[in-house]
Design an enzyme around this catalytic site. Structure first.
Site: not given
Ligand code: 26W
Length: 809
Positions: A353, A542-543, A548, A650, A654
């Site tokens: 992952h 998100k985290r 990110k 992911t 969504k």
């Protein structure tokens, strides 16, 4: 399934059983427990029947091993999946109680960090909904991750006592407990002409199973999520207790229990290694023993175990499943190494992952050997045999290759290497990610085992993210294309027929608006911030991690704010930037980013001169419930990771399903989203993978040059230090340094201009509201391919060899 009257009667009885109270007398929590209990009595029968059917059948079962399962709450989902939602809603309404208040009374299990854990839950959901025998194994962390609070703008970690009352969904099965052994020594015993191994002087930890039913969607199928809790076989030390040494009396028990206390956040920046190693072995040992015990009970010949059982290893964390299965097959069931090895490799499969080196599990040999002496021997033997084989094999391997391939090197055990050698399948989670694994990160393995490598792009539960979280949109879709998409989400493509229908587009817009009002209310209730539901809702949840790039987003907000301050009549549409996410407790810079966001929010939200054109909100304690409120309300989905760093993502899927426009780099599954919707319906920016890789290879990325030569970048970055943000003691210096002194590892400055241009494009696109709604509809229409049902069908067919039931298209 049941009538209104029967439901009312059964509920009354359930309330008596649970609380010994009547409806009026009971509080909301008791009402919740009673409904949970009633739901369980319906699902319990189905569960029993499913188990009976599965035990009697020779169909292959999947066991999904994961350190994380982010299931979200259960009550609403279980009502929906049993087809009881409307009945329950009506019943409570008639009693003057809002069903939603019962949902709010449920504690949300926080048994995961982010995408990996949510994916595990999605897979269980799909396995069950597709009617396949597939079960999860995980840990029942008593405190889960942590509850995030914000104090003075900083993240606060509060223990998440989700089990403090009771968990109505789980069943403790004490009589099925297993022993997990740590420490001790290995004795060699000669039996005939064969050495056997005896583990002596070890410490025992009891693994107690807690089972939670995983319901399939209206299909009577119920699988199992088995979470293990650690307990000590020792009782309270009465001698110490009576001496008054209370601490001493509980010591051993507490030490053992700590194994299932907390989930470590991404531990690339976090200490606690030994306990995490214990946790991982605890999970795999209990799980593997359980799988084998079940197989034997069901009369399976262990030599053909792989025909009946598939074991899936979710990232490197449960990779010890491989040596543990070897141990159980050899030491407990007398198989020879060669047979045990063949079975193990055929049974186990592994998903990677992440490409982040620091997130790949590695263990210090000394620690590992001391804690797990027998498993260590097996790992060493696996490595020796593997290296011998490749040295003597047909394919040429260099010495550098051997070093990279070796499971053990530099006094370290590389779990990713173990997982690859011991599995028959290795998959990445999006096309780009799988290609990078093959071509770069794991190329040395790919050259040896090309047949093992494959891609399985992630997926999401459309039942949750569309049918349940966005009922307004789901209803509109039913009106337009019927109900077929509920079981076969690819049918969402039929929505493309309506992209020129202005009535439909208006409805799409008004549904989004209602969702935004709902979120705006939540923001006001929790934060006291008034946001304009007509503004563009731009969400980044998100985290929190440097890769990110929440940092890039907030720097751009600072830039926009400054533009507005200098020109309050600037032609930009009102925008609300909403952030959410947890930072690993030991990850200093991630926590600084949270602080920066909150500081910018304070300044921007209280500045009347910018006429409410900009709002910034950080919503705390991001979890599945909050995501379910945020995602349907998004106009813009921020998917702006440094290209090559996000394995898949992911949440991007969504948002797309909920009609948000993705603002993205060509990273992870964003590429596949672009391929689905086309360039006109997504906004792409930033460096691509060739450029990023070239910078890494040639080491010629120069953020200081960008900073000195680009005026607006310099102006913006300088604001981190020059008092503009009202900072005391240079509190944002470390963030500044990460860009200017430490090489800007994630190309924040390199992508800044391109991001600002992309944001400008969003502004222009949003001005044409019909076209925006059209883009929105195209996104929803294209999102069906990302249902985890399809992902699971591909795992079943191509990795596990499990027969997925034929689709009736
Ligand atoms: C070694 C400890 C550790 C534990 C957890 C390292 C890293 C993690 C992450 C939280 C793992 C994770 O969530 N990875 C995400 O997995 C998703 C599902 O495949 C992907 O969509 C995301 O891109 C990836 O970051």
């Amino acid at each position: 399934m049941t009538t209104k009257e029967a439901f009312a009667q059964e509920y009354e009885k359930s309330l008596y059983a649970i609380a010994g109270k009547g409806f009026e007398e009971s509080d909301i929590k008791e009402k919740y427990y009673a409904l949970g209990n009633l739901i369980k009595s319906y699902s319990g029968e189905l569960w029993h029947k499913t188990r009976k059917k599965q035990n009697a059948s020779s169909e292959k079962s999947v066991y999904y091993f994961s350190m994380e399962f982010l299931t979200g709450k259960f009550m609403k989902k279980n009502l929906e999946y049993l087809g009881l939602f409307d009945l329950a809603e009506e019943f409570f309404e008639s009693k003057g109680v809002c069903l939603g208040d019962l949902f709010d009374a449920e504690e949300e299990p926080g048994l995961g960090n982010g995408g990996l854990g949510r994916l595990a839950a999605a897979f269980l959901d799909s396995l069950s909904s597709l009617g396949m025998p597939g079960h999860g194994y995980g840990i029942r962390y008593e405190k889960g991750l942590f509850r995030q609070g914000i104090k003075n703008g900083y993240q606060e970690e509060i223990p998440d006592n989700w089990l403090v009352d009771r968990n109505i969904w789980e069943h403790k099965r004490y009589s099925e407990k297993l022993e997990v052994r740590f420490g001790g020594r290995i004795d060699y015993i000669l039996k005939g002409d064969k050495y056997t191994f005896k583990h002596a002087d070890y410490n025992v930890v009891y693994a107690i199973p807690y089972d939670t039913p995983v319901l399939g969607y209206k299909n009577q199928n119920v699988n199992n999520l088995r979470l293990w809790g650690a307990e000590s076989p020792e009782d309270l030390d009465l001698k110490e207790f009576s001496k008054g040494n209370l601490c001493g009396a509980f010591n051993k028990i507490d030490e053992t229990k700590s194994i299932s206390q907390v989930l470590y956040p991404d531990d690339s920046y976090y200490e606690g290694k030994k306990l995490r190693l214990k946790q991982e072995y605890f999970l795999v040992s209990a799980g593997i023993q359980d799988v084998v015990r079940n197989a034997v009970k069901n009369g399976i010949d262990l030599k053909s175990m792989d025909e009946y059982i598939a074991i899936h290893i979710n990232d490197t964390h449960p990779a010890m499943a491989i040596p543990e299965l070897m141990r159980v097959l050899m030491d407990e069931h007398g198989l020879e190494w060669e047979d045990a090895w063949e079975i193990t490799v055929k049974t186990c499969a592994f998903t990677n992952h992440t490409l982040l080196q620091e997130a790949m599990e590695k263990w210090d040999v000394n620690l590992f050997r001391e804690l797990l002496p027998r498993v260590w021997q097996i790992v060493e033997e696996i490595n020796n045999r593997f290296l011998n084989k490749i040295r003597n094999g047909e394919k040429a391997v260099s010495l550098t290759d051997i070093e990279k391939l070796s499971i053990i090197s530099h006094n370290t055990i590389h779990m990713v290497n173990l997982a690859i050698v011991g599995s028959h399948s290795i998959n990445g989670v999006a096309k780009l990610h799988s290609d990078l694994l093959k071509d770069r990160e794991l190329n040395h393995f790919y050259r040896i085992f090309p047949e093992k490598f494959n891609n399985k792009t992630n997926g999401i539960i459309h039942r949750h993210w569309l049918l349940s979280a966005n009922k307004g949109l789901a209803d509109l879709i039913r009106d337009l294309i019927g109900t077929g998409f509920e079981r076969n989400p690819i049918e969402l493509k039929k929505l493309l027929e309506f992209t020129e229908d202005s009535q439909v587009l208006n409805k799409v817009e008004s549904i989004k608006h209602n969702n935004k009002i709902r979120l705006a209310k939540y923001i006001f209730d929790t934060k006291g911030i008034k946001v304009n539901p007509y503004s563009i809702f731009d969400i980044h949840a998100k985290r929190i991690h440097e890769y990110k790039r929440q940092f890039l987003n907030i720097l751009h907000v600072i830039y926009l704010y400054d533009l507005l301050k200098n020109n309050p009549n600037l032609d930009i549409l009102p925008r609300t930037f909403i952030f959410a996410g947890k930072a690993a407790p030991g990850y200093y810079l991630a926590k600084e980013i949270i602080k920066l966001i909150n500081r910018v929010a304070d300044i921007v939200n209280n500045d009347l001169t910018i006429k409410d054109k900009l709002k910034v909100v950080f919503l705390e304690n991001y979890n599945v419930s909050l995501a379910s409120l945020m995602i349907p309300a998004a106009n813009v989905s921020e998917q702006i990771s440094t290209t090559t760093k996000e394995a898949s993502g992911t949440s991007n899927m969504k948002y797309m399903m909920n009609g948000a426009i993705t603002l993205a780099t060509l990273d992870g599954a964003n590429i596949e989203i672009r391929d689905e919707v086309g360039d006109d319906n997504i906004v792409i920016f930033g460096l691509n993978d060739y450029e990023v890789n070239a910078y890494y290879r040639d080491r010629n990325y120069d953020p200081v040059k960008i900073y000195t030569e680009n005026k607006r970048i310099k102006n913006t970055v300088d604001k981190l230090l020059n008092g503009y943000l009202g900072d005391a003691f240079g509190e944002f210096q470390p963030l500044y340094d990460s860009l200017i002194k430490h090489g800007d590892q994630f190309f924040v400055l390199g992508d800044f201009d391109s991001y600002a241009t992309a944001q400008k494009r969003i502004n222009t696109l949003y001005k044409d509201s019909q076209n925006w709604s059209k883009m929105s509809l195209v996104n929803t229409a294209g999102s069906g391919v990302f249902s985890s049902d399809y992902t699971i069908e591909r795992y079943a067919k191509e990795i596990w060899g499990v027969g997925a039931p034929e689709r009736k298209d």
